[in-house]
Scaffold this active site. Sequence first.
Site, PDB file in Angstrom:
ATOM      1  N   GLU A 120      -5.655  -9.426   2.733  1.00  0.00           N
ATOM      2  CA  GLU A 120      -4.956  -8.727   3.825  1.00  0.00           C
ATOM      3  C   GLU A 120      -4.972  -9.647   5.028  1.00  0.00           C
ATOM      4  O   GLU A 120      -6.044 -10.001   5.530  1.00  0.00           O
ATOM      5  CB  GLU A 120      -5.633  -7.393   4.175  1.00  0.00           C
ATOM      6  CG  GLU A 120      -5.383  -6.315   3.145  1.00  0.00           C
ATOM      7  CD  GLU A 120      -5.864  -4.937   3.575  1.00  0.00           C
ATOM      8  OE1 GLU A 120      -5.831  -4.629   4.783  1.00  0.00           O
ATOM      9  OE2 GLU A 120      -6.278  -4.165   2.688  1.00  0.00           O
ATOM     10  N   GLU A 151       0.846  -1.199   0.000  1.00  0.00           N
ATOM     11  CA  GLU A 151       0.000   0.000   0.000  1.00  0.00           C
ATOM     12  C   GLU A 151       0.882   1.249   0.000  1.00  0.00           C
ATOM     13  O   GLU A 151       2.019   1.220   0.503  1.00  0.00           O
ATOM     14  CB  GLU A 151      -0.866  -0.023   1.266  1.00  0.00           C
ATOM     15  CG  GLU A 151      -1.823   1.146   1.367  1.00  0.00           C
ATOM     16  CD  GLU A 151      -2.935   0.902   2.383  1.00  0.00           C
ATOM     17  OE1 GLU A 151      -2.837  -0.050   3.170  1.00  0.00           O
ATOM     18  OE2 GLU A 151      -3.910   1.680   2.368  1.00  0.00           O
ATOM     19  N   ASN A 157     -12.146  -1.438  -1.616  1.00  0.00           N
ATOM     20  CA  ASN A 157     -11.428  -2.023  -0.479  1.00  0.00           C
ATOM     21  C   ASN A 157     -12.202  -1.702   0.799  1.00  0.00           C
ATOM     22  O   ASN A 157     -12.529  -0.537   1.053  1.00  0.00           O
ATOM     23  CB  ASN A 157     -10.021  -1.418  -0.356  1.00  0.00           C
ATOM     24  CG  ASN A 157      -9.324  -1.850   0.938  1.00  0.00           C
ATOM     25  OD1 ASN A 157      -8.856  -2.969   1.044  1.00  0.00           O
ATOM     26  ND2 ASN A 157      -9.283  -0.956   1.930  1.00  0.00           N
ATOM     27  N   GLU A 158     -12.518  -2.726   1.554  1.00  0.00           N
ATOM     28  CA  GLU A 158     -13.241  -2.538   2.823  1.00  0.00           C
ATOM     29  C   GLU A 158     -14.325  -1.462   2.644  1.00  0.00           C
ATOM     30  O   GLU A 158     -14.393  -0.490   3.415  1.00  0.00           O
ATOM     31  CB  GLU A 158     -12.260  -2.192   3.964  1.00  0.00           C
ATOM     32  CG  GLU A 158     -11.271  -3.315   4.210  1.00  0.00           C
ATOM     33  CD  GLU A 158     -10.409  -3.177   5.449  1.00  0.00           C
ATOM     34  OE1 GLU A 158     -10.504  -2.158   6.162  1.00  0.00           O
ATOM     35  OE2 GLU A 158      -9.625  -4.107   5.711  1.00  0.00           O
ATOM     36  N   TYR A 183      -6.730  -9.649  10.455  1.00  0.00           N
ATOM     37  CA  TYR A 183      -5.403  -9.487  11.055  1.00  0.00           C
ATOM     38  C   TYR A 183      -5.356 -10.173  12.416  1.00  0.00           C
ATOM     39  O   TYR A 183      -6.368 -10.264  13.119  1.00  0.00           O
ATOM     40  CB  TYR A 183      -5.102  -7.995  11.250  1.00  0.00           C
ATOM     41  CG  TYR A 183      -4.804  -7.267   9.950  1.00  0.00           C
ATOM     42  CD1 TYR A 183      -3.531  -7.267   9.420  1.00  0.00           C
ATOM     43  CD2 TYR A 183      -5.810  -6.589   9.256  1.00  0.00           C
ATOM     44  CE1 TYR A 183      -3.246  -6.611   8.230  1.00  0.00           C
ATOM     45  CE2 TYR A 183      -5.541  -5.921   8.059  1.00  0.00           C
ATOM     46  CZ  TYR A 183      -4.248  -5.938   7.554  1.00  0.00           C
ATOM     47  OH  TYR A 183      -3.962  -5.296   6.377  1.00  0.00           O
ATOM     48  N   GLN A 238       2.318  -6.232   5.283  1.00  0.00           N
ATOM     49  CA  GLN A 238       2.527  -5.766   3.925  1.00  0.00           C
ATOM     50  C   GLN A 238       3.979  -6.024   3.545  1.00  0.00           C
ATOM     51  O   GLN A 238       4.810  -6.255   4.414  1.00  0.00           O
ATOM     52  CB  GLN A 238       2.209  -4.294   3.826  1.00  0.00           C
ATOM     53  CG  GLN A 238       0.754  -3.948   4.151  1.00  0.00           C
ATOM     54  CD  GLN A 238       0.392  -2.532   3.710  1.00  0.00           C
ATOM     55  OE1 GLN A 238       1.115  -1.866   3.016  1.00  0.00           O
ATOM     56  NE2 GLN A 238      -0.804  -2.084   4.153  1.00  0.00           N
TER      57      GLN A 238
HETATM   58  O1  AHR Z   1      -3.058  -2.797   5.898  1.00  0.00           O
HETATM   59  C1  AHR Z   1      -3.454  -1.644   6.560  1.00  0.00           C
HETATM   60  C2  AHR Z   1      -4.942  -1.354   6.396  1.00  0.00           C
HETATM   61  O2  AHR Z   1      -5.686  -2.358   6.990  1.00  0.00           O
HETATM   62  C3  AHR Z   1      -5.463  -1.309   4.986  1.00  0.00           C
HETATM   63  O3  AHR Z   1      -5.261  -0.081   4.384  1.00  0.00           O
HETATM   64  C4  AHR Z   1      -6.917  -1.574   5.162  1.00  0.00           C
HETATM   65  O4  AHR Z   1      -7.503  -2.167   4.043  1.00  0.00           O
HETATM   66  C5  AHR Z   1      -6.976  -2.434   6.405  1.00  0.00           C
HETATM   67  O5  AHR Z   1      -7.913  -2.009   7.300  1.00  0.00           O
END
Ligand code: AHR
Length: 525
Positions: free
Chosen positions: A329, A49, A196-197, A273, A378
């Site tokens: 992600e 990103e 995205n999201e 995550y 990332q």
């Molecule tokens: O990876 C960091 C952020 O996490 C990304 O920009 C977003 O898509 C997610 O919430």
Amino acid sequence: MVRRLLFVSSLLAALLTVPAAAQQQVQLSIDASKPGAKISRYLFGQFAENLGRGVYGGVWVGKDSPIPNTRGIRNDVVAALKELKTPDVRWPGGCFADEYHWRKGIGPAAQRPATLNATWGNVIDTNAFGTDEYMDFLNQIGSQAYVSLNIGSGTPEESAEWLEYMTAAAPTALAKERAANGHPDPYQVKLLGIGNESWDCGGAMTADYYLSQLKIYSHFVRNMNPAQTGNDQMLRIAVGPGTPNTEWTEAMMKAHQRHSWSWDFNGLSLHWYTEAAGWPPTAPSMKFGVDDYAKLLKSTLFMDQFLRGQEAVMDKYDPKKEVALIVDEWGAWLAPLPGTNTQFLEQQNSLRDAVLATLNLNIFARHADRVRMANIAQMINVLQAMILTDNEKMVLTPTYYVYKMYVPFQDADFIPVTFDAGTYTQGSVTLPRLDAIAAKDSSGKLWLEITNIDPEKPAVIEIGQTGFTAKAAKGETLTAPAVDSINTFAAPRTVVPKPIAASLQNGKLTLTLEPKSVTVVSLEQ
Ligand code: AHR
């Protein structure tokens, strides 16, 4: 005095020759006669990103930089990523994608406007790294494009023109503009993320509102590259879930079941995550002990349950599994490193991250019939990174080495393994002691990965195979003195793979796994 020394040395000898039973002997069988789904190479994708030092500093240093570069892109980073056979790199976001306006990032560098990266830290963005630089970077590392469209603050027209700029072969005005910028041949765009999201940073849309946008973008944003047909066709990826709740997936898949010729998607994205203790992430990425190690790994194993919940809904509407689940992600999101800009999401990467990566990659492999792509967050300097840089310095993280060890699993066929994982308990946390996957590559070699999660005890593994007679075996193992061991610029080889002794007798392989280790072995017939 002498007697005391003798006593101490015999005690040491006794401790070093741990009896087999105490070393946790485990029988593991591999059934090569029952191959499963292909473990897509796209499970090993990256995400870069425009955030902090992920792109600027991490990939892009500019043509005039004293740091060795090719057309502005760091040579050391390119060489390292080539080794990973990175299948694709997702760019420009993340949340940033929904504020990116591609036109600001093309043409002569001096004429590109400076903008503010309002998503990540309100820092100045020179736009020096734009579409042509991204494509150059992909070309240098031998990877495919995964472009995320701006559907939050952009328009369908802007996105359609972006695709035309990138992919038109016919001499349209935008194709001519690309040629004038030095790129007469159309680029390939293999993967297209539509938002995205979108339920959160991408515009806080409801599922119905997003679906109406998805229909428009998936129809009008066309790939015009005549070479992208058949297996090379561009795949459209719709926004999917970011929590275990299945309502969003239900809405997407229900609509997809009734989709018409005019709109479609091939994949549904999933973001999740590992944070250990909720939001905001507070778990340290350095100087932690076995309690934090166990807690984070326990938390990461939830990925399996998360996938199962979403897959059950997808199976209901798409029993033939035509729509892929794409975990674009994932990774450890830990507390920002002290002294860094907290919006840059910088964290260290330890042996714990390596173990965490293998547990997730193994989960994805076990779900390979539906999970056909994943992008760790990332690639460089951000979250669970492969590479850390500081000006001219670069270091490869423990997670990088896991990705390197897993290269043979790319596009190999999943092979079932059975074993008793046992348990490892740390305080109130109980985890499986072992994890393992196997696969067969196109040359007929068997590959086995075994993780010994237990940070204290080695494990002796006796491996038997059905449908495969092993004549030779070799492998490597990744471990380090402590669960929080890291590679630094000054000491870059604390956590690196080393060869492991594999004893093969009558086709049976015996391995002794060190505590807290990741091991990959190959078996040849
Ligand atoms: O990876 C960091 C952020 O996490 C990304 O920009 C977003 O898509 C997610 O919430």
